[in-house]
Design a protein around this motif. Sequence first.
Motif, mmCIF file in Angstrom:
data_model
loop_
_atom_site.group_PDB
_atom_site.id
_atom_site.type_symbol
_atom_site.label_atom_id
_atom_site.label_comp_id
_atom_site.label_asym_id
_atom_site.label_seq_id
_atom_site.Cartn_x
_atom_site.Cartn_y
_atom_site.Cartn_z
ATOM 1 N N THR A 184 0.816 -1.261 -0.007
ATOM 2 C CA THR A 184 -0.113 -0.135 0.162
ATOM 3 C C THR A 184 0.658 1.250 -0.037
ATOM 4 O OG1 THR A 184 -0.007 -0.239 2.432
ATOM 5 C CG2 THR A 184 -2.009 -0.863 1.110
ATOM 6 N N TYR A 185 2.089 0.930 0.433
ATOM 7 C CA TYR A 185 2.835 2.191 0.184
ATOM 8 C C TYR A 185 3.794 2.644 -0.882
ATOM 9 C CZ TYR A 185 6.119 -1.648 1.247
ATOM 10 O OH TYR A 185 6.660 -2.835 0.995
ATOM 11 N N CYS A 186 3.756 1.712 -1.884
ATOM 12 C CA CYS A 186 4.813 1.584 -2.981
ATOM 13 C C CYS A 186 4.193 2.105 -4.378
ATOM 14 C CB CYS A 186 5.144 0.081 -2.959
ATOM 15 S SG CYS A 186 6.646 -0.064 -4.188
ATOM 16 N N GLY B 216 15.221 -7.939 -10.502
ATOM 17 C CA GLY B 216 13.924 -7.968 -10.836
ATOM 18 C C GLY B 216 13.140 -7.192 -9.509
ATOM 19 N N GLN B 217 12.125 -6.473 -9.637
ATOM 20 C CA GLN B 217 11.386 -6.192 -8.455
ATOM 21 C C GLN B 217 10.935 -7.141 -7.498
ATOM 22 O OE1 GLN B 217 11.368 -2.907 -7.488
ATOM 23 N NE2 GLN B 217 11.843 -1.832 -9.392
ATOM 24 N N ASN B 218 10.755 -8.297 -8.315
ATOM 25 C CA ASN B 218 10.462 -9.556 -7.515
ATOM 26 C C ASN B 218 11.048 -10.693 -8.225
ATOM 27 O OD1 ASN B 218 8.600 -8.831 -5.297
ATOM 28 N ND2 ASN B 218 7.296 -8.059 -7.079
ATOM 29 N N VAL C 96 11.277 -7.385 4.630
ATOM 30 C CA VAL C 96 10.236 -7.635 5.369
ATOM 31 C C VAL C 96 9.671 -6.374 5.648
ATOM 32 C CG1 VAL C 96 11.704 -7.442 7.526
ATOM 33 C CG2 VAL C 96 9.565 -8.986 7.685
ATOM 34 N N GLN C 97 9.953 -5.185 5.894
ATOM 35 C CA GLN C 97 9.682 -3.759 6.071
ATOM 36 C C GLN C 97 9.013 -3.513 7.373
ATOM 37 O OE1 GLN C 97 10.117 -2.511 3.575
ATOM 38 N NE2 GLN C 97 9.676 -3.687 1.680
ATOM 39 N N ALA C 98 8.433 -4.718 8.206
ATOM 40 C CA ALA C 98 8.131 -4.228 9.651
ATOM 41 C C ALA C 98 7.644 -5.670 10.378
ATOM 42 C CB ALA C 98 6.666 -3.504 9.766
ATOM 43 N N GLY D 115 17.791 -7.004 4.353
ATOM 44 C CA GLY D 115 16.352 -6.782 4.307
ATOM 45 C C GLY D 115 16.135 -5.356 4.113
ATOM 46 N N ASP D 116 15.012 -4.977 3.836
ATOM 47 C CA ASP D 116 14.279 -3.586 3.832
ATOM 48 C C ASP D 116 13.499 -3.250 4.998
ATOM 49 O OD1 ASP D 116 15.968 -3.318 1.504
ATOM 50 O OD2 ASP D 116 13.947 -3.078 0.065
ATOM 51 N N PHE D 117 13.477 -2.096 5.422
ATOM 52 C CA PHE D 117 12.426 -1.768 6.629
ATOM 53 C C PHE D 117 12.054 -0.335 6.389
ATOM 54 C CE2 PHE D 117 15.503 -4.935 8.324
ATOM 55 C CZ PHE D 117 14.682 -5.585 9.175
ATOM 56 N N TYR E 239 8.953 6.316 6.257
ATOM 57 C CA TYR E 239 7.830 6.129 5.409
ATOM 58 C C TYR E 239 7.639 7.464 4.582
ATOM 59 C CZ TYR E 239 3.267 6.242 3.766
ATOM 60 O OH TYR E 239 2.118 6.794 2.851
ATOM 61 N N SER E 240 7.300 7.499 3.520
ATOM 62 C CA SER E 240 7.247 8.762 2.462
ATOM 63 C C SER E 240 6.068 8.438 1.814
ATOM 64 C CB SER E 240 8.557 8.818 1.663
ATOM 65 O OG SER E 240 8.278 9.766 0.875
ATOM 66 N N PRO E 241 5.032 9.284 2.054
ATOM 67 C CA PRO E 241 3.850 9.114 1.307
ATOM 68 C C PRO E 241 4.166 9.394 -0.155
ATOM 69 C CG PRO E 241 3.656 11.047 3.010
ATOM 70 C CD PRO E 241 5.043 10.706 2.985
HETATM 71 N N1 SAM Z 1 10.137 -5.305 -4.542
HETATM 72 C C1 SAM Z 1 11.189 -5.085 -3.481
HETATM 73 C C2 SAM Z 1 10.218 -5.342 -2.246
HETATM 74 O O1 SAM Z 1 9.338 -5.917 -2.389
HETATM 75 O O2 SAM Z 1 10.903 -5.276 -1.285
HETATM 76 C C3 SAM Z 1 11.820 -3.754 -3.291
HETATM 77 C C4 SAM Z 1 10.948 -2.601 -3.661
HETATM 78 S S1 SAM Z 1 11.361 -0.938 -3.358
HETATM 79 C C5 SAM Z 1 12.272 -0.278 -5.038
HETATM 80 C C6 SAM Z 1 12.928 -0.871 -2.231
HETATM 81 C C7 SAM Z 1 12.476 -0.418 -0.786
HETATM 82 O O3 SAM Z 1 11.939 0.984 -0.872
HETATM 83 C C8 SAM Z 1 11.285 -1.183 -0.357
HETATM 84 O O4 SAM Z 1 11.586 -2.662 -0.052
HETATM 85 C C9 SAM Z 1 10.643 -0.262 0.822
HETATM 86 O O5 SAM Z 1 11.428 -0.726 1.940
HETATM 87 C C10 SAM Z 1 11.186 0.951 0.259
HETATM 88 N N2 SAM Z 1 9.975 1.749 0.022
HETATM 89 C C11 SAM Z 1 9.134 1.572 -1.116
HETATM 90 N N3 SAM Z 1 8.132 2.501 -0.678
HETATM 91 C C12 SAM Z 1 8.313 3.494 0.270
HETATM 92 C C13 SAM Z 1 7.716 4.434 0.797
HETATM 93 N N4 SAM Z 1 6.640 5.062 0.171
HETATM 94 N N5 SAM Z 1 8.180 5.323 1.854
HETATM 95 C C14 SAM Z 1 9.441 4.535 2.099
HETATM 96 N N6 SAM Z 1 10.250 3.551 1.841
HETATM 97 C C15 SAM Z 1 9.585 2.788 0.951
#
Ligand code: SAM
Length: 438
Positions: free
Chosen positions: A157-159, A195-197, A261-263, A299-301, A333-335
């Motif tokens: 929902t954030y992406c 890839g993104q996924n 994992v994000q959270a 990971g990403d958070f 988090y960035s809207p």
């Molecule tokens: N597809 C990958 C995934 O699902 O993790 C990576 C996508 S994105 C290019 C890379 C990272 O940016 C994400 O894993 C997330 O942590 C971060 N991200 C995406 N949207 C964001 C947002 N609105 N605010 C802050 N971080 C964001």
Amino acid sequence: MTTPKTFHVKSFGCQMNVYDGERMGELLAAGGLAVADAADADLVVLNTCHIREKATEKVYSDIGRLRKGGREPMIAVAGCVAQAEGPEIARRAGVDIVVGPQAYHNLPTLVAKAAAGESALDTDMPAASKFGALPARRRVGASAFLTVQEGCDKFCTYCVVPYTRGAEISRPWSAVVDEAKALVDAGAKEITLLGQNVNAWEGVDEAGRTQGLDGLIRALDRLPGLARIRYTTSHPNDMTQGLIDAHREVESLMPFLHLPVQAGSDRVLKAMNRSHSRDSYLRILDRVRVSRPDIALSGDFIVGFPGESDAEFEETLALVDAVAYAQAYSFKYSPRPGTPAATMEGAVLPEVMDERLQRLQAALNRDQAAFNAGTIGRRCDVLLERPGKLPGQLIGKSPWLQSVHLVSDAAIGDLTSVDIVAAGPNSMTGAAVIRAAA
Ligand code: SAM
Ligand code: SF4
């Protein structure tokens, strides 16, 4: 405006953008343009990232910088900002070309249009892939990127990615294998599949069998001259047992997994539409560690997702403690306009976000230092990628994706045996293993 003779491509953001930037450079060079510095180039391509607000702002400040001193290079905005903002960016920043991530094979045509004073905007997402219209790979470094999958259907929902990069598509088996062969011929010893996924990649092999990413990795493992394979970024839901087994069975597949994992809170994960839970994520990592005990996890958070409470943030810290990542990326988090989370209630105060990010990063840095310290004393191969600053110094990557600095008479592109002797905050020191003469 005159037809440009020189160009410069600057990529922001993810590795997929780095790959796209290289391909745009190859395309322009094939058309007879020469590479130049940004300050001198007749054409500057800004290959942009839209993932967070800060990334978007960088583009506008770069455009201002390029025009300093009255210089008027032709400016092309490519990448996800171009896709998201379209004609708006041409209007707001007066750039000459706007080209989306699925349309950059049309860059030479757009350059010709801009030189003729015509409007040059292409943000189409055509059914036919751009890849077929790109020139063959030229010389590359020891480690090369290869995009195998694009777009995303997960809609966290954030992406913005599902909106800017479009639907999830896998490049065909033969296209990927052919490009991997071309990269090896051009000097690559290591290929990172992008890839993104990336782990959702699917294709049909020469024998007509449907294959997942693990099948593709096993095929690339058989390519003569390719010593190392990596892949990024993966989604927990597409982490198949076949791919997990490949980490044990395929020698060239490096012991590294980036699995965002994000959270750490199930309520937040649900609000993010992540479709995995804290437990299901941790169970995947357990299986990966059984398959490859020395794997380095990444990971990403995101901190401060709308409605994230203090207690929910503590669950993220507890998850970090449980996993002990070798490295990780963390963001406030960035809207993003147009995403569901942008209109959710419960915005977290900026100072609370700052504090959470600092605490999270302190925990991640602690674990990274511990992981790095744990590799001191190990002997491993390092792929030498570039010269260091000191005389005779070379910099390469360990199997666990650590930067390793060493003094060696080996050449860039060599895989050389190294003893890891010390750990710094961002890199390791290695000692070249001297082989006794036979
Ligand atoms: N597809 C990958 C995934 O699902 O993790 C990576 C996508 S994105 C290019 C890379 C990272 O940016 C994400 O894993 C997330 O942590 C971060 N991200 C995406 N949207 C964001 C947002 N609105 N605010 C802050 N971080 C964001
Ligand atoms: Fe964005 Fe989620 Fe898709 Fe990753 S899986 S690209 S975070 S929507």
